[in-house]
Design a protein around this motif. Structure first.
Motif, PDB file in Angstrom:
ATOM      1  N   ARG A  12      36.399  18.645  46.776  1.00  0.00           N
ATOM      2  CA  ARG A  12      36.046  20.048  46.981  1.00  0.00           C
ATOM      3  C   ARG A  12      34.576  20.146  47.385  1.00  0.00           C
ATOM      4  NH1 ARG A  12      40.605  22.749  47.386  1.00  0.00           N
ATOM      5  NH2 ARG A  12      41.960  22.489  45.620  1.00  0.00           N
ATOM      6  N   ALA A  13      34.280  21.095  48.253  1.00  0.00           N
ATOM      7  CA  ALA A  13      32.913  21.239  48.747  1.00  0.00           C
ATOM      8  C   ALA A  13      31.967  21.737  47.652  1.00  0.00           C
ATOM      9  CB  ALA A  13      32.885  22.183  49.938  1.00  0.00           C
TER      10      ALA A  13
ATOM     11  N   ASP B 134      34.960  26.729  45.673  1.00  0.00           N
ATOM     12  CA  ASP B 134      36.289  26.329  46.115  1.00  0.00           C
ATOM     13  C   ASP B 134      37.213  26.065  44.931  1.00  0.00           C
ATOM     14  OD1 ASP B 134      35.684  26.537  48.772  1.00  0.00           O
ATOM     15  OD2 ASP B 134      35.328  24.390  49.061  1.00  0.00           O
ATOM     16  N   GLU B 135      36.684  25.410  43.911  1.00  0.00           N
ATOM     17  CA  GLU B 135      37.500  25.139  42.726  1.00  0.00           C
ATOM     18  C   GLU B 135      37.864  26.434  42.014  1.00  0.00           C
ATOM     19  OE1 GLU B 135      35.690  22.266  40.179  1.00  0.00           O
ATOM     20  OE2 GLU B 135      35.492  20.808  41.790  1.00  0.00           O
ATOM     21  N   ALA B 136      36.928  27.356  41.925  1.00  0.00           N
ATOM     22  CA  ALA B 136      37.199  28.636  41.268  1.00  0.00           C
ATOM     23  C   ALA B 136      38.236  29.441  42.044  1.00  0.00           C
ATOM     24  CB  ALA B 136      35.908  29.444  41.120  1.00  0.00           C
ATOM     25  N   VAL B 137      38.134  29.431  43.371  1.00  0.00           N
ATOM     26  CA  VAL B 137      39.109  30.146  44.195  1.00  0.00           C
ATOM     27  C   VAL B 137      40.492  29.522  44.034  1.00  0.00           C
ATOM     28  CG1 VAL B 137      39.778  30.608  46.586  1.00  0.00           C
ATOM     29  CG2 VAL B 137      37.443  31.039  45.854  1.00  0.00           C
ATOM     30  N   SER B 138      40.567  28.191  44.023  1.00  0.00           N
ATOM     31  CA  SER B 138      41.852  27.517  43.841  1.00  0.00           C
ATOM     32  C   SER B 138      42.448  27.845  42.485  1.00  0.00           C
ATOM     33  CB  SER B 138      41.684  26.006  43.967  1.00  0.00           C
ATOM     34  OG  SER B 138      41.324  25.657  45.266  1.00  0.00           O
TER      35      SER B 138
ATOM     36  N   SER C  84      43.581  31.567  42.463  1.00  0.00           N
ATOM     37  CA  SER C  84      44.767  31.801  43.283  1.00  0.00           C
ATOM     38  C   SER C  84      46.010  31.163  42.657  1.00  0.00           C
ATOM     39  CB  SER C  84      44.555  31.286  44.700  1.00  0.00           C
ATOM     40  OG  SER C  84      44.397  29.889  44.702  1.00  0.00           O
ATOM     41  N   ALA C  85      45.852  30.006  42.020  1.00  0.00           N
ATOM     42  CA  ALA C  85      46.993  29.373  41.344  1.00  0.00           C
ATOM     43  C   ALA C  85      47.458  30.224  40.173  1.00  0.00           C
ATOM     44  CB  ALA C  85      46.612  27.975  40.870  1.00  0.00           C
ATOM     45  N   TRP C  86      46.516  30.775  39.416  1.00  0.00           N
ATOM     46  CA  TRP C  86      46.875  31.624  38.290  1.00  0.00           C
ATOM     47  C   TRP C  86      47.578  32.887  38.760  1.00  0.00           C
ATOM     48  CZ3 TRP C  86      48.197  31.594  33.592  1.00  0.00           C
ATOM     49  CH2 TRP C  86      48.158  32.738  32.810  1.00  0.00           C
ATOM     50  N   LEU C  87      47.104  33.495  39.849  1.00  0.00           N
ATOM     51  CA  LEU C  87      47.743  34.682  40.392  1.00  0.00           C
ATOM     52  C   LEU C  87      49.146  34.366  40.900  1.00  0.00           C
ATOM     53  CD1 LEU C  87      47.559  37.676  41.122  1.00  0.00           C
ATOM     54  CD2 LEU C  87      46.600  36.972  43.326  1.00  0.00           C
TER      55      LEU C  87
END
Length: 134
Positions: A62-63, A67-71, A74-77
């Motif tokens: 991950r950059a 990016d990790e927080a967005v992933s 989005s996975a939780w949603l």
């Protein structure tokens, strides 16, 4: 071509083998929509898994933390949409079963509830896995 992700490659081969089995069943028993749908889904899943296993992007880190927080978010949603959607649809179909008493509605209710329970168990398993390794 180099295989960058061995798990995805194995999953792709398994999906394609299952797709071939669905195709054989479809040819031997005659046309059935369920086998055709299973064949199409397995071909798509197998193709995507093979493509992902041969892609360098699957190996790149991950950059940044964003990016990790967005992933993670989005996975939780996505989990909440699937689990809550299955429960709500299951209750709706359960009411339909109570009114009409059709066995198909009961089967759909049980399937939707099983999907929601499986999603919860997958979330629970992932949580236990990462609690031990982080």
């Amino acid at each position: 071509m180099k295989i960058y992700n061995k798990r995805s490659f194995a999953a792709g081969l398994l999906s394609l083998a299952l797709a071939m089995a669905c195709g054989v069943v479809l040819l031997t028993t005659g046309f059935a929509a369920k086998w055709l749908i299973a064949l199409a889904l397995l071909l798509a899943a197998g193709g995507f898994d093979l493509w992902w296993s041969l892609s360098r992007e699957s190996r790149l880190p991950r950059a940044d933390e964003r990016d990790e927080a967005v992933s993670r978010k989005s996975a939780w949603l996505a989990y909440r949409i699937v689990a809550n959607g299955c429960w709500i649809a299951g209750i709706g179909v359960m009411v339909l079963y109570a009114v009409t008493r059709t066995p198909a509605a009961l089967a759909v209710t049980l399937t939707l509830d099983a999907v929601a329970i499986a999603a919860f168990l997958a979330l629970l398993g992932a949580n236990v896995y990462y609690e031990k390794r982080m």
